[in-house]
Scaffold this active site. Structure first.
Site, PDB file in Angstrom:
ATOM      1  N   ASP A  38       0.811  -1.228   0.000  1.00  0.00           N
ATOM      2  CA  ASP A  38       0.000   0.000   0.000  1.00  0.00           C
ATOM      3  C   ASP A  38       0.841   1.274   0.000  1.00  0.00           C
ATOM      4  O   ASP A  38       0.442   2.301   0.565  1.00  0.00           O
ATOM      5  CB  ASP A  38      -0.966   0.005   1.202  1.00  0.00           C
ATOM      6  CG  ASP A  38      -1.796  -1.258   1.250  1.00  0.00           C
ATOM      7  OD1 ASP A  38      -2.149  -1.756   0.171  1.00  0.00           O
ATOM      8  OD2 ASP A  38      -2.082  -1.745   2.354  1.00  0.00           O
ATOM      9  N   LYS A  69       1.672   2.166  -5.173  1.00  0.00           N
ATOM     10  CA  LYS A  69       2.162   1.607  -6.445  1.00  0.00           C
ATOM     11  C   LYS A  69       1.181   1.913  -7.586  1.00  0.00           C
ATOM     12  O   LYS A  69       1.573   2.309  -8.675  1.00  0.00           O
ATOM     13  CB  LYS A  69       2.338   0.079  -6.318  1.00  0.00           C
ATOM     14  CG  LYS A  69       3.363  -0.318  -5.267  1.00  0.00           C
ATOM     15  CD  LYS A  69       3.458  -1.822  -5.098  1.00  0.00           C
ATOM     16  CE  LYS A  69       2.294  -2.463  -4.394  1.00  0.00           C
ATOM     17  NZ  LYS A  69       2.134  -2.114  -2.973  1.00  0.00           N
ATOM     18  N   ASN A  94      -5.475 -10.302  -3.736  1.00  0.00           N
ATOM     19  CA  ASN A  94      -5.095  -9.740  -2.425  1.00  0.00           C
ATOM     20  C   ASN A  94      -4.606  -8.298  -2.572  1.00  0.00           C
ATOM     21  O   ASN A  94      -4.640  -7.530  -1.614  1.00  0.00           O
ATOM     22  CB  ASN A  94      -4.022 -10.605  -1.737  1.00  0.00           C
ATOM     23  CG  ASN A  94      -2.840 -10.958  -2.618  1.00  0.00           C
ATOM     24  OD1 ASN A  94      -2.887 -10.770  -3.829  1.00  0.00           O
ATOM     25  ND2 ASN A  94      -1.790 -11.473  -2.019  1.00  0.00           N
ATOM     26  N   GLY A 143      -4.557  -4.348  -3.705  1.00  0.00           N
ATOM     27  CA  GLY A 143      -5.535  -3.273  -3.852  1.00  0.00           C
ATOM     28  C   GLY A 143      -4.758  -2.049  -4.291  1.00  0.00           C
ATOM     29  O   GLY A 143      -4.106  -1.408  -3.486  1.00  0.00           O
ATOM     30  N   HIS A 144      -4.774  -1.775  -5.587  1.00  0.00           N
ATOM     31  CA  HIS A 144      -3.987  -0.658  -6.134  1.00  0.00           C
ATOM     32  C   HIS A 144      -4.947   0.478  -6.512  1.00  0.00           C
ATOM     33  O   HIS A 144      -5.704   0.357  -7.474  1.00  0.00           O
ATOM     34  CB  HIS A 144      -3.173  -1.128  -7.348  1.00  0.00           C
ATOM     35  CG  HIS A 144      -2.126  -2.153  -6.977  1.00  0.00           C
ATOM     36  ND1 HIS A 144      -1.308  -2.754  -7.897  1.00  0.00           N
ATOM     37  CD2 HIS A 144      -1.760  -2.657  -5.772  1.00  0.00           C
ATOM     38  CE1 HIS A 144      -0.487  -3.591  -7.268  1.00  0.00           C
ATOM     39  NE2 HIS A 144      -0.756  -3.559  -5.984  1.00  0.00           N
ATOM     40  N   GLN A 157       1.879  -6.350  -3.425  1.00  0.00           N
ATOM     41  CA  GLN A 157       2.438  -6.501  -2.076  1.00  0.00           C
ATOM     42  C   GLN A 157       3.773  -5.746  -2.005  1.00  0.00           C
ATOM     43  O   GLN A 157       3.903  -4.739  -2.678  1.00  0.00           O
ATOM     44  CB  GLN A 157       2.572  -7.980  -1.677  1.00  0.00           C
ATOM     45  CG  GLN A 157       1.237  -8.685  -1.495  1.00  0.00           C
ATOM     46  CD  GLN A 157       0.562  -9.059  -2.790  1.00  0.00           C
ATOM     47  OE1 GLN A 157       1.146  -9.723  -3.632  1.00  0.00           O
ATOM     48  NE2 GLN A 157      -0.671  -8.655  -2.960  1.00  0.00           N
ATOM     49  N   THR A 181       3.058 -12.693   2.436  1.00  0.00           N
ATOM     50  CA  THR A 181       2.175 -13.282   1.436  1.00  0.00           C
ATOM     51  C   THR A 181       2.894 -14.492   0.843  1.00  0.00           C
ATOM     52  O   THR A 181       3.993 -14.840   1.282  1.00  0.00           O
ATOM     53  CB  THR A 181       1.751 -12.236   0.385  1.00  0.00           C
ATOM     54  OG1 THR A 181       0.685 -12.798  -0.395  1.00  0.00           O
ATOM     55  CG2 THR A 181       2.896 -11.807  -0.525  1.00  0.00           C
ATOM     56  N   THR A 234      -9.489  -4.745   1.867  1.00  0.00           N
ATOM     57  CA  THR A 234     -10.362  -5.326   2.898  1.00  0.00           C
ATOM     58  C   THR A 234     -11.029  -4.283   3.787  1.00  0.00           C
ATOM     59  O   THR A 234     -11.903  -4.625   4.583  1.00  0.00           O
ATOM     60  CB  THR A 234      -9.536  -6.259   3.813  1.00  0.00           C
ATOM     61  OG1 THR A 234      -8.464  -5.500   4.375  1.00  0.00           O
ATOM     62  CG2 THR A 234      -8.965  -7.434   3.049  1.00  0.00           C
ATOM     63  N   GLY A 235     -10.576  -3.023   3.689  1.00  0.00           N
ATOM     64  CA  GLY A 235     -11.150  -1.972   4.535  1.00  0.00           C
ATOM     65  C   GLY A 235     -10.624  -1.987   5.966  1.00  0.00           C
ATOM     66  O   GLY A 235     -11.022  -1.161   6.788  1.00  0.00           O
ATOM     67  N   ARG A 236      -9.713  -2.923   6.277  1.00  0.00           N
ATOM     68  CA  ARG A 236      -9.190  -2.995   7.655  1.00  0.00           C
ATOM     69  C   ARG A 236      -8.347  -1.766   7.971  1.00  0.00           C
ATOM     70  O   ARG A 236      -7.630  -1.266   7.091  1.00  0.00           O
ATOM     71  CB  ARG A 236      -8.294  -4.233   7.815  1.00  0.00           C
ATOM     72  CG  ARG A 236      -9.034  -5.538   7.805  1.00  0.00           C
ATOM     73  CD  ARG A 236      -8.083  -6.711   7.914  1.00  0.00           C
ATOM     74  NE  ARG A 236      -7.263  -6.878   6.729  1.00  0.00           N
ATOM     75  CZ  ARG A 236      -6.290  -7.778   6.605  1.00  0.00           C
ATOM     76  NH1 ARG A 236      -5.989  -8.570   7.610  1.00  0.00           N
ATOM     77  NH2 ARG A 236      -5.602  -7.883   5.483  1.00  0.00           N
ATOM     78  N   ARG A 260      -5.241   0.207   8.829  1.00  0.00           N
ATOM     79  CA  ARG A 260      -3.818  -0.155   8.708  1.00  0.00           C
ATOM     80  C   ARG A 260      -3.092   0.227   9.988  1.00  0.00           C
ATOM     81  O   ARG A 260      -3.385   1.275  10.570  1.00  0.00           O
ATOM     82  CB  ARG A 260      -3.182   0.559   7.519  1.00  0.00           C
ATOM     83  CG  ARG A 260      -3.732   0.103   6.189  1.00  0.00           C
ATOM     84  CD  ARG A 260      -3.140   0.905   5.033  1.00  0.00           C
ATOM     85  NE  ARG A 260      -3.701   0.513   3.750  1.00  0.00           N
ATOM     86  CZ  ARG A 260      -3.927   1.342   2.742  1.00  0.00           C
ATOM     87  NH1 ARG A 260      -3.625   2.613   2.846  1.00  0.00           N
ATOM     88  NH2 ARG A 260      -4.439   0.896   1.615  1.00  0.00           N
ATOM     89  N   SER A 279       5.579  11.972  -4.299  1.00  0.00           N
ATOM     90  CA  SER A 279       4.137  12.047  -4.514  1.00  0.00           C
ATOM     91  C   SER A 279       3.574  12.985  -3.451  1.00  0.00           C
ATOM     92  O   SER A 279       3.957  12.914  -2.282  1.00  0.00           O
ATOM     93  CB  SER A 279       3.548  10.634  -4.400  1.00  0.00           C
ATOM     94  OG  SER A 279       2.154  10.688  -4.393  1.00  0.00           O
ATOM     95  N   GLY A 293       0.096  13.725  -3.055  1.00  0.00           N
ATOM     96  CA  GLY A 293      -1.323  13.518  -2.773  1.00  0.00           C
ATOM     97  C   GLY A 293      -1.820  12.335  -3.580  1.00  0.00           C
ATOM     98  O   GLY A 293      -1.082  11.797  -4.401  1.00  0.00           O
TER      99      GLY A 293
END
Ligand code: GDP
Ligand code: IMO
Ligand code: MG
Length: 424
Positions: free
Chosen positions: A11, A14, A36, A38-39, A224, A239, A301-303, A305, A410, A412
């Site tokens: 996360d 990327k 797995n 999430g980009h 990942q 992973t 997953t919305g967990r 971080r 980066s 933003g």
């Protein structure tokens, strides 16, 4: 072939970076992992999270490869394609995506087994994304799995049915309580396999090598990150794939001799989802504030971080094993407004300093270096000359410690929110 990969626990940003630079390439190619990932990509103020689809998909001229080193879940892929088309009806996934025949399939029972293992005290709880990743890769290694190229063979239906029934029985015998009906998952799976048939499946290693020999430019997309790598990460809390530069080579079937630039992405702090060592973790209210400010909730997953200060020993290790040629730093804007920011420079264990640590030793204490914080509005920054002195100091410190240039900063989540810092 150039490579983009994550240097921390995933996360790092990327997706955003690949979406941006893919306009300079003919091909983007995912080399590892599956749904797995999430980009996130923000386009015109709207955000989409890609799981299996390579992040070059919004460039009409770019061909997107799902490479041999990946594991593809037909059910999740179908949902993702439909979601992508709803997000932007101008994309042409059937024209712009090519899938490796040798990529492995994630079966519905792999996902159920993942949930079963995560919830069963007989096993170590990893905190997975519950996408059946380890189960698909382990069946690949066991040489028991089906691949994308098997879909066209006359016995595919019976082989897949056999696997589903066999694994379902294992779950029933194991006492899995919440189990969807076998008929239901079987139907959904075969419908998704039919959908998958619309896509070109080929020997992508041949496609890629031919393209390279014709002078085309390829960007390999990692999912990942280094510290989640099956071999070099914080095992067992990792992973199940090779997330590093060498994984790009084996996952795509492209010789290491063909690798050029290796972009390593890192946040100005650290995050981690799932279990495992995290020595710089901020478990206090300050960490909670940073999570809110940085919107640090899993894209997949919305967990929430986990949050911590930048871990330089881990980052040095990631730069070393990947041979990173330039750093892309993200999210320094999230730290804006702090009087001082910290970086872990060493670990201390029984009075000894450990400068570079791939394996984070238990009971090691992070040694923090405090640096001057910054306060700036990064949102519309267009020029590196606008950067506050303290940010320049932070970047110079990282360059000196890591012995590589910071190529981009980066500023933003938006596509245009990035500063190019070198002439590379
Ligand atoms: P990936 O898995 O490496 O592609 O990263 P994710 O998309 O899972 O998570 C990165 C998150 O940070 C996404 O919500 C991005 O939109 C966002 N993001 C990326 N770069 C920056 C940045 O420089 N600043 C801020 N504030 N957000 C960023
Ligand atoms: P991107 O590509 C962050 C983590 C999970 C868990 C461990 C194993 O978006 O950076 P798995 O489902 O792979 O068996 O879970 O790895 N994990 C990620 N964390 N970003 C990701 O992908 C991740 N993919 C897996 O949280 O700790
Ligand atoms: Mg992500």
């Amino acid at each position: 072939m150039d490579i983009v990969l994550g240097l921390q626990w995933g996360d790092e940003g990327k997706g955003k970076f690949i979406d941006l630079i893919s306009e300079n390439y003919d091909i983007t190619a995912r080399f590892n992992g599956g749904s797995n990932a999430g980009h996130s990509i923000e386009r015109n103020g709207r955000k989409i999270t890609l799981k299996m689809i390579p992040s070059g998909i919004f460039m009409k001229e770019v061909q997107n490869i799902i490479g041999t080193g990946t594991v593809l879940d037909p059910v999740s892929f179908k949902k993702e394609i439909l979601n992508l088309q709803a997000f932007d009806h101008t994309v042409q996934p059937e024209k712009n995506i090519i899938i490796s025949k040798k990529a492995h399939l994630v079966m519905p029972t792999h996902k159920l087994l993942d949930i079963f293992m995560e919830e069963n005290p007989e096993y170590t709880t990893i905190g997975t994304t519950k996408n059946g990743i380890a189960q698909a890769y382990s069946n690949k290694i066991l040489r028991q799995n089906l691949r994308v190229g098997d879909i066209g063979s006359p016995d595919f239906q019976s082989r897949a049915q056999h696997i589903l029934e066999r694994d379902y029985k294992m779950l029933e015998d194991g006492g899995m309580i919440v189990l969807p009906a076998l008929e239901e998952i079987t139907k959904e799976f075969f419908e998704a396999v039919e959908f998958l048939k619309k896509f070109t499946c080929t020997e992508t290693e041949i496609y890629l090598n031919k393209a390279l020999s014709e002078g085309k430019k390829v960007l390999a997309e990692g999912s990942q990150a280094a510290m989640l790598d099956i071999d070099h990460g914080t095992y067992p809390y990792v992973t199940s794939s090779s997330t590093t530069a060498s994984g790009a080579s084996s996952g795509l079937g492209v010789s290491p001799k063909k690798i050029g630039e290796i972009y390593g992405i890192a946040k100005a702090y650290c995050t981690r989802v799932g279990n495992g060592a995290f020595p710089t973790e901020l478990l206090d209210e300050f960490g909670d504030d940073l999570r809110m400010k940085g919107n640090e909730f899993g894209s997949n997953t919305g967990r929430p971080r986990r949050i911590g200060w930048l871990d330089l020993p881990a980052l040095k290790y990631a730069v070393m094993i990947n041979g990173v040629t330039q750093l892309v730093l993200t999210k320094a804007d999230v730290l804006s407004g702090l009087k001082s920011v910290a970086v872990c420079t060493h670990y201390e264990l029984e009075g000894e300093m450990i400068p570079v640590a791939g394996t984070l030793p238990e009971n090691a204490r992070p040694v923090l270096k405090w640096m001057e914080g910054w306060n700036a509005d990064f949102s519309n920054m267009k020029n590196a000359a606008e950067l506050p002195r303290e940010v320049i100091g932070f970047l110079s410190f990282l360059e000196a410690e890591l012995e590589i240039p910071v190529g981009y900063l980066s500023t933003g989540p938006g596509r245009e929110q990035i500063l190019k810092l070198t002439n590379k």
